[in-house]
Design an enzyme around this catalytic site. Structure first.
Site, PDB file in Angstrom:
ATOM      1  N   PRO A   1       0.819  -1.220   0.000  1.00 54.04           N
ATOM      2  CA  PRO A   1       0.000   0.000   0.000  1.00 54.04           C
ATOM      3  C   PRO A   1       0.858   1.280   0.000  1.00 54.04           C
ATOM      4  CG  PRO A   1      -0.900  -1.618   1.529  1.00 54.04           C
ATOM      5  CD  PRO A   1       0.383  -2.194   1.014  1.00 54.04           C
TER       6      PRO A   1
ATOM      7  N   TRP B   1      -2.093  -5.422  -4.775  1.00 52.73           N
ATOM      8  CA  TRP B   1      -2.090  -5.482  -6.246  1.00 52.73           C
ATOM      9  C   TRP B   1      -1.494  -6.783  -6.775  1.00 52.73           C
ATOM     10  CZ3 TRP B   1      -5.211  -1.855  -7.086  1.00 52.73           C
ATOM     11  CH2 TRP B   1      -5.037  -0.568  -6.573  1.00 52.73           C
TER      12      TRP B   1
ATOM     13  N   SER C   1      16.247  -0.422  -0.681  1.00 54.53           N
ATOM     14  CA  SER C   1      15.875  -1.490  -1.625  1.00 54.53           C
ATOM     15  C   SER C   1      16.987  -2.530  -1.774  1.00 54.53           C
ATOM     16  CB  SER C   1      15.498  -0.894  -2.978  1.00 54.53           C
ATOM     17  OG  SER C   1      16.632  -0.280  -3.535  1.00 54.53           O
TER      18      SER C   1
ATOM     19  N   GLY D   1     -17.457   5.339 -33.244  1.00 53.38           N
ATOM     20  CA  GLY D   1     -18.541   6.249 -32.850  1.00 53.38           C
ATOM     21  C   GLY D   1     -19.309   5.717 -31.649  1.00 53.38           C
TER      22      GLY D   1
ATOM     23  N   GLU E   1       4.102  -2.862 -13.559  1.00 53.50           N
ATOM     24  CA  GLU E   1       5.520  -3.123 -13.873  1.00 53.50           C
ATOM     25  C   GLU E   1       6.276  -1.827 -14.146  1.00 53.50           C
ATOM     26  OE1 GLU E   1       6.892  -6.523 -15.139  1.00 53.50           O
ATOM     27  OE2 GLU E   1       5.098  -7.612 -14.604  1.00 53.50           O
TER      28      GLU E   1
ATOM     29  N   SER F   1       4.524   4.758 -16.580  1.00 57.06           N
ATOM     30  CA  SER F   1       5.240   5.462 -17.660  1.00 57.06           C
ATOM     31  C   SER F   1       6.217   6.489 -17.081  1.00 57.06           C
ATOM     32  CB  SER F   1       4.247   6.169 -18.583  1.00 57.06           C
ATOM     33  OG  SER F   1       3.631   5.228 -19.434  1.00 57.06           O
TER      34      SER F   1
END
Ligand SMILES: Cc1cc2nc3c(=O)[nH]c(=O)nc-3n(C[C@H](O)[C@H](O)[C@H](O)COP(=O)(O)OP(=O)(O)OC[C@H]3O[C@@H](n4cnc5c(N)ncnc54)[C@H](O)[C@@H]3O)c2cc1C
Length: 404
Positions: free
Chosen positions: A132, A162, A184, A364, A388, A391
């Site tokens: 989260p 997720w 990390s 349309g 992943e 952008s």
């Protein structure tokens, strides 16, 4: 010198056509139903398993295709069929790549086959990195893994979110913090075997698109796994942590973390998924534009519509070329010096979003309804610029690489 070619070889063409048949005959007709149901399409995964499309052997063959084009070709065809169902079929692959990227040969041999099960008893697997409060910012991860030396077990606690196939998977691959001081670089990946006590599914998300793919929270409460479930093994982890501590002291070079190794390998594959969805929507729009008559002629005879289709076709081909280049580089062992993997994912996912939106416009009013597939394809396409690595994160990776 090897001949340069953009042509698939005969074996690849055969596989592509076989996948295309499954995508057209099995996936496409079922797509609207599973999108509405928002459930994992188990019967279709089973069908894919019977045919050999959902199997470790098939993915291994594509993964080790010496040209590098096996995986992108597979992804493009399956996601051309339907993105939600396709993600249910290939989602296990992300967990498998997590093990391939970080595991020992023994771990790969033990766990990857179990992720797929067999045609009579199919299983799926989940890769759990996001949390989260740790999405793009992977370093904020809080899920902890603590080593219990007396029992040679790791104890995992935290909440993942997720996770594709989270909670319904047999094998879960979980990224956790082993040394909070290292950010990390202090992460490691663990196998959580099927039916391990303490792992449960949290909320299942109701999504905008790819609704046939299950996405959920995974809660870990005192989950105990054997020492052998640490991917790569304890010795390698200790060495890696010692190096990272040294580098942290000297402010030295960046060390790749466990989740990033998985994502780097999978980015061109996500680009290929986006190409598949974009191509599917483009084809529907092209057919429609040729047959829909307004003002006494097919709408494609208006330059405004024809140019739109020309741009869509061009962008899809450009996206595929970037994906193929990155996949070829990865297979040829060429480093992504200019973040070519991220380039392919960034461009292809943005193209999928824009091409599917244009397809809705070309159809349309019909494009805006669930009677036609472009509405679903447009919703599905929105995922590619998010998962992943968004952008924006791809642009960060590319700008760092080119600006070095
Ligand atoms: C359907 C689905 C399936 C998924 N499957 C998996 C899975 O199987 N396993 C798994 O581990 N994860 C999975 N994810 C998680 C996915 O990878 C994350 O959603 C993604 O990394 C973004 O994280 P976030 O949602 O927390 O967004 P945030 O990180 O909160 O980002 C929000 C917005 O801020 C922008 N942003 C953040 N930081 C910066 C910055 N420094 N500069 C500029 N912009 C920035 C982002 O680009 C984005 O637009 C899945 C997500 C979805 C929706």
């Amino acid at each position: 010198m090897a001949e340069f070619t953009f042509e698939l070889n005969d074996d690849q063409k055969e596989v592509r056509d076989w996948l295309h048949g499954f995508a057209a005959d099995v996936m496409r007709p079922a797509a609207a139903e599973w999108d509405e149901r928002e459930e994992t399409p188990w019967p279709i995964i089973q069908e894919a398993a019977k045919l050999g499309i959902y199997s470790l052997d098939f993915y291994a063959q594509q993964f080790f295709d010496p040209t590098g084009l096996g995986v992108p070709m597979t992804m493009e065809e399956l996601f051309w069929g339907d993105a939600g169902i396709a993600l249910s079929i290939v989602g296990t692959g992300l967990a498998a790549v997590g093990v391939l990227a970080n595991g020992t040969e023994e771990q790969i041999g033990t766990w990857v086959p179990q992720m797929y099960g067999d045609a009579n008893d199919v299983k799926v697997a989940a890769f759990c990195s996001s949390e989260p409060d740790a999405g793009s910012d992977v370093a904020s991860m809080r899920t902890r893994a603590v080593y219990d030396e007396a029992k040679d077990e790791w104890v995992l606690n935290g909440t993942k979110t997720w996770a594709t196939n989270g909670g319904i998977a047999g094998v879960h691959v979980v990224v956790a913090v082993v040394d909070p001081e290292l950010g990390s670089k202090g992460h490691a990946s663990f196998i959580v075997p099927p039916n391990t006590p303490g792992l449960s599914q949290g909320q299942k998300f109701k999504k905008h698109g790819i609704r046939a793919s299950h996405t959920a929270e995974v809660v870990l409460e005192d989950v105990r796994v054997p020492g052998s479930c640490l991917l790569g093994g304890k010795e390698k982890l200790d060495e890696r942590l010692a190096r990272a501590r040294e580098k942290a002291k000297s402010g030295g070079e960046r060390v790749k973390n466990a989740a990033m190794a998985t994502f780097e390998a999978s980015r061109p594959a996500v680009g290929a998924m986006a190409v598949g969805t974009a191509r599917a929507a483009y084809e529907v729009a092209l057919d429609y534009a040729k047959t829909r008559v307004q003002f006494g002629r097919p709408i494609i005879e208006n330059q405004g519509v024809a140019f739109q289709l020309a741009d869509m076709a061009t962008q899809i081909d450009a996206a595929r070329l970037l994906v193929w280049r990155a996949s070829w580089m990865a297979t040829a062992g060429k480093p992504f010096t200019n973040a070519e993997g991220s380039m392919s994912k960034l461009y292809a996912s943005e193209v999928a979003k824009s091409v599917t939106a244009q397809a809705v416009q070309i159809l349309g009013g019909n494009g805006y309804t669930r009677e036609y597939p472009v509405e679903r394809m447009h919703r599905d396409a929105a995922i590619y610029t998010i998962f992943e690595g968004t952008s924006e994160i791809q642009r960060m990776v590319i700008s760092r690489a080119v600006g070095r």
